[in-house]
Write a protein that holds these residues in place. Structure first.
Motif, PDB file in Angstrom:
ATOM      1  N   LYS A  46       2.486   5.225 -13.534  1.00 21.23           N
ATOM      2  CA  LYS A  46       2.459   5.485 -12.073  1.00 21.23           C
ATOM      3  C   LYS A  46       1.537   4.694 -11.315  1.00 21.23           C
ATOM      4  N   SER A  47       1.484   3.273 -12.074  1.00 22.88           N
ATOM      5  CA  SER A  47       1.470   2.007 -11.049  1.00 22.88           C
ATOM      6  C   SER A  47       1.789   1.494 -10.609  1.00 22.88           C
ATOM      7  N   TYR A  48       1.565   0.636  -9.169  1.00 23.50           N
ATOM      8  CA  TYR A  48       1.961   0.045  -8.627  1.00 23.50           C
ATOM      9  C   TYR A  48       1.349  -1.276  -8.734  1.00 23.50           C
ATOM     10  N   ASP A  49       2.496  -2.550  -9.756  1.00 22.82           N
ATOM     11  CA  ASP A  49       1.504  -3.671  -9.648  1.00 22.82           C
ATOM     12  C   ASP A  49       3.244  -4.334  -8.798  1.00 22.82           C
TER      13      ASP A  49
ATOM     14  N   CYS B  64      14.421   2.623  -0.784  1.00 22.60           N
ATOM     15  CA  CYS B  64      14.700   1.702  -1.595  1.00 22.60           C
ATOM     16  C   CYS B  64      14.535   1.301  -3.578  1.00 22.60           C
ATOM     17  N   PRO B  65      13.402   0.790  -3.788  1.00 21.38           N
ATOM     18  CA  PRO B  65      13.575   0.528  -5.167  1.00 21.38           C
ATOM     19  C   PRO B  65      12.822   1.549  -5.607  1.00 21.38           C
TER      20      PRO B  65
ATOM     21  N   ALA C 109       0.997  -0.939  -0.075  1.00 21.38           N
ATOM     22  CA  ALA C 109       0.200   0.239  -0.140  1.00 21.38           C
ATOM     23  C   ALA C 109       0.962   1.400   0.075  1.00 21.38           C
ATOM     24  N   LEU C 110       1.680   1.262   0.902  1.00 24.29           N
ATOM     25  CA  LEU C 110       2.890   2.031   1.067  1.00 24.29           C
ATOM     26  C   LEU C 110       3.503   2.641  -0.639  1.00 24.29           C
ATOM     27  N   MET C 111       3.797   1.344  -0.928  1.00 25.20           N
ATOM     28  CA  MET C 111       4.538   1.663  -2.608  1.00 25.20           C
ATOM     29  C   MET C 111       3.615   1.903  -3.642  1.00 25.20           C
ATOM     30  N   ALA C 112       2.264   1.678  -3.101  1.00 22.01           N
ATOM     31  CA  ALA C 112       1.582   2.030  -4.572  1.00 22.01           C
ATOM     32  C   ALA C 112       0.600   3.490  -3.954  1.00 22.01           C
ATOM     33  N   ARG C 113       0.919   4.302  -2.867  1.00 24.73           N
ATOM     34  CA  ARG C 113       1.066   5.523  -2.956  1.00 24.73           C
ATOM     35  C   ARG C 113       2.268   6.993  -2.943  1.00 24.73           C
ATOM     36  N   ALA C 114       3.597   5.805  -2.686  1.00 28.10           N
ATOM     37  CA  ALA C 114       4.997   7.058  -3.221  1.00 28.10           C
ATOM     38  C   ALA C 114       4.938   6.450  -4.793  1.00 28.10           C
ATOM     39  N   ILE C 115       4.667   5.698  -5.768  1.00 29.37           N
ATOM     40  CA  ILE C 115       4.620   5.692  -6.882  1.00 29.37           C
ATOM     41  C   ILE C 115       3.844   6.328  -7.541  1.00 29.37           C
ATOM     42  N   GLY C 116       2.689   5.423  -7.094  1.00 30.48           N
ATOM     43  CA  GLY C 116       1.023   6.989  -7.957  1.00 30.48           C
ATOM     44  C   GLY C 116       1.712   8.244  -7.568  1.00 30.48           C
ATOM     45  N   GLN C 117       2.102   8.941  -6.803  1.00 28.39           N
ATOM     46  CA  GLN C 117       2.865  10.134  -6.698  1.00 28.39           C
ATOM     47  C   GLN C 117       3.881  10.901  -7.566  1.00 28.39           C
ATOM     48  N   GLU C 118       4.717   9.172  -8.502  1.00 29.55           N
ATOM     49  CA  GLU C 118       5.594  10.209  -9.380  1.00 29.55           C
ATOM     50  C   GLU C 118       7.761   9.902  -8.524  1.00 29.55           C
ATOM     51  N   THR C 119       7.021   9.539  -7.166  1.00 27.21           N
ATOM     52  CA  THR C 119       8.254   9.323  -6.193  1.00 27.21           C
ATOM     53  C   THR C 119       9.383   8.914  -6.998  1.00 27.21           C
ATOM     54  N   HIS C 120       8.949   7.688  -8.105  1.00 20.71           N
ATOM     55  CA  HIS C 120      10.362   6.968  -8.636  1.00 20.71           C
ATOM     56  C   HIS C 120      10.657   8.286  -9.648  1.00 20.71           C
ATOM     57  N   ALA C 121       9.709   8.849 -10.665  1.00 27.29           N
ATOM     58  CA  ALA C 121      10.442   8.835 -11.967  1.00 27.29           C
ATOM     59  C   ALA C 121       9.950  10.490 -12.638  1.00 27.29           C
TER      60      ALA C 121
END
Length: 550
Positions: free
Chosen positions: A167-170, A138-139, A96-108
């Protein structure tokens, strides 16, 4: 004996306890972050950062972070029938945390929306999320750092670009085909070499069809369930970099056997592992025999990310200490009103502010590097400076912030305990202190222009504070001797970082902050401990900067 106000046999009443710091906007509560966003052309991301601030400050998210660490990842090497599957099981909170952070484009975000302030805005997302739950960062950081490297290979970018920019986490662990998003891992270090990647022993065999089969072991492979990862291996032309999917198209693991998960002292929600490559199929990335150079280009971005993340952890620890002091009474006064605590909190706030300005100034240099050679050179020398110094100061800040809580800070129900275990990690991740300081020396030797770019940044504020000018002159006098002697690399790195922090605070921070920093860190009488601010410093005002604006 019964507590005051209660009859014998009645439960005592809990008093003088601090309400949790929760359900607030962590971005709005941080005046330093807001100032850096405005200063470095990232104001367009303001609403996005408020959204992230509300997410990481939400009680629900904070509870997810606790659960993800309380119930860490577990390795399922085999299924119940005895088939090898090498799967990692996580608590739902982690996903759930990964989905939220990636949904906010923290990675990209920086790569998806290039332009003025893009790197600064994305670094701010990492800064905010790291203060909430470092394990997911980290990821996210590895994916961020790998994107520009993968873009250099048209075929690999066509294969992975849309997935890792998504922006989607799978959360599913299997072939990338059909997935909505993907993350990138890195597997570089081996038992015999550690940071010395020249000792890589993994072998890459040419399959004569454009692919290679990798055989060997990796001592640290964080996020072994990544959809794709970058790694190093030897072949006839030397150490090269390879892009390796985690799974084959038929659903089987791609020749990767996870030996065990690391039992780490911190960063417990994130899976780190030891693995064997048993014929893992991958494609070469970059030129043959140039894998170390390719990996260093990723390290550059990761090291800057570590500086921003560490600054975020510092700020979160300081805010928790300030929040505690604002609500806790001792000796008939609130802690925040007691001069000795004001001195400590003020000193902590200065340290966290200096760390943030250093990190974000260098991300601003990355934003500008295509238009300015001096900015590119500043980013090059600044990345190891900031990584070393901010990561080094983080444990000291977190320990002192924990002490501000007393015994309440040393129990697992308090997030300070988790931050305490996390604090040392970034000093060893992507190069421990000695390795990073040697990289500073290499930068000065191989790219002499980087020193000129740094000097220009330092001299830009000359004449505004005589103590700063004196420290700058002393550095100039000592510089060549410090550069010449490898054993002085840490001292060189520390002095350069402190001078750059001082210059940035003089330029951007309130006068009281810059004055206190220069008087202590550059004034020649700094002990390195917190709470030593001299009488002339306005500790009362500065201590309030430690208190979150909620």
């Amino acid at each position: 004996m019964p507590s005051a106000g209660s009859a014998p046999g009645q439960a005592h009443h809990v008093t003088n306890q601090v309400p949790p710091l929760a359900d607030y906007d962590a971005y709005a509560a941080d005046p330093v972050l807001k100032a850096a966003i405005a200063a470095f052309d990232a104001g367009w991301a303001d609403e996005r950062l408020h959204e992230a601030g509300r997410t990481v400050g939400a009680a629900e998210t904070i509870e997810m972070a606790r659960l993800a660490n309380r119930h860490g990842p577990e390795l399922r090497s085999h299924d119940r029938f005895g088939n090898r599957i090498d799967q990692i099981e996580f608590h739902p909170a982690w996903h759930a945390l990964m989905a939220r952070a990636i949904g906010q484009e923290t990675h990209a975000l920086a790569w998806n929306r290039p332009g003025p302030g893009a790197q600064v805005a994305r670094a701010a997302l990492q800064y905010l999320w790291y203060g909430c739950e470092s394990g997911i960062c980290c990821p996210i950081s590895m994916t961020y750092s790998a994107i520009p490297v993968l873009k250099q290979d048209r075929a690999r970018w066509a294969e992975w670009g849309a997935l890792i920019s998504s922006k989607s986490y799978d959360k599913s662990q299997g072939p990338a085909a059909g997935k909505a998003g993907a993350t990138v891992g890195m597997a570089m270090t081996e038992t015999q070499g550690g940071s010395d990647l020249r000792q890589t022993q993994t072998i890459a065999y040419d399959n004569r069809d454009g692919t290679y089969s990798l055989h060997g072991s990796k001592w640290f492979f964080s996020v072994p369930h990544s959809d794709v990862f970058l790694t190093l291996a030897r072949h006839e032309e030397g150490i090269s970099c390879f892009v390796v999917p985690g799974w084959r198209q038929d659903g089987e693991r791609n020749g990767i056997a996870i030996q065990r998960l690391k039992d780490k002292c911190g960063n417990r929600s994130n899976a780190s592992s030891e693995v064997e490559f048993r014929g893992a199929i991958g494609h070469m990335l970059g030129d043959p025999g140039r894998g170390l150079r390719t990996s260093l280009s990723m390290n550059h971005n990761t090291r800057l990310d570590i500086a921003a993340a560490s600054a975020g952890l510092m700020r979160q620890a300081v805010m928790l200490a300030g929040h505690h002091a604002q609500h806790r009474t001792a000796f008939q006064r609130l802690l925040i009103d007691q001069p000795i605590m004001q001195n400590v909190l003020a000193d902590l706030a200065i340290e966290a502010e200096a760390a943030a300005w250093l990190a974000f100034r260098l991300f601003a240099a990355v934003d500008r590097q295509e238009q300015s050679e001096s900015e590119k050179l500043l980013a090059r020398i600044g990345a190891p400076l900031a990584k070393y110094w901010v990561a080094k100061r983080t444990p000291a800040v977190v320990v002192e912030a924990l002490e501000c809580h007393g015994g309440n800070g040393f129990i697992e129900e308090n997030p300070m305990a988790r931050h305490y275990r996390e604090a040392p990690l970034n000093s060893v991740w992507e190069g421990s202190g000695n390795v990073i300081c040697l990289d500073v020396l290499r930068s000065l030797e191989r790219e002499p222009g980087s020193l000129q770019a740094l000097r220009a940044e330092l001299h830009a504020v000359s004449g505004q504070d005589r103590r700063y000018d004196a420290a700058l002159q002393a550095l100039e006098n000592d510089l060549q001797d410090l550069i010449r002697h490898e054993g002085q690399a840490r001292l060189l790195t520390e002095r350069l970082a402190l001078m750059l922090q001082g210059a940035l605070l003089i330029r951007h921070a309130p006068h009281a902050v810059a004055d206190a920093f220069v008087a202590t860190r550059l004034g020649g009488h700094w002990s390195g401990q917190f709470g030593d601010l001299p009488l002339a410093v306005d500790a009362v005002t500065l201590a309030r900067r430690a208190v979150p604006e909620v």
